[in-house]
Motif scaffolding. Structure first.
Motif: not given
Length: 125
Positions: A75-84
């Motif tokens: 979940c946090y990886n997906a959020l970090a990738t999407a935000g970046s």
């Protein structure tokens, strides 16, 4: 019935427990990538912490805890990738929109800045 060849007696297949579920993924490489290259609001570092916890739990044999931490890391990886990825795209779109708006505004105001103050017949009288 043809009995010309010898038959092998095979025992029936054993019915044991169903095959174990595969071990959960820890998403460690994705978390390292997000931490080093696309660390938006430190979400990559949080994902790295959960990925390490998932790997530790998987090694110790606690599959349920490993699955839980793996889910959080994903979940946090997906959020970090999407935000970046989305934030620079949004910023680029805002810059392009601003440039287009300013160019239209400058084009419309050219007449105002090129007005010449010349004498007319009204001033002579």
């Amino acid at each position: 019935m043809d009995t010309s060849y010898p038959r092998e007696e095979r025992p029936p297949p054993k019915r044991g427990s169903p095959p174990a579920a595969p071990a959960p993924r820890d998403h460690l490489l994705w978390a390292i990538f997000n931490t080093l290259y696309m660390n938006f609001c430190c979400l990559g570092f949080v994902a790295l912490a959960f990925a390490v916890k998932a790997r530790d739990r998987k090694v110790s044999g606690d599959v349920e805890a490993a699955r839980h931490f793996s889910s959080k890391a994903r979940c946090y990886n997906a959020l970090a990738t999407a935000g970046s990825v989305l934030l620079p795209l949004l910023l680029g779109a805002l810059i392009v929109t601003g440039v287009i708006h300013l160019s239209k505004l400058a084009h419309e105001s050219v007449g105002f800045f090129t007005y010449q103050f010349s004498g007319t017949d009204d001033e002579e009288q």
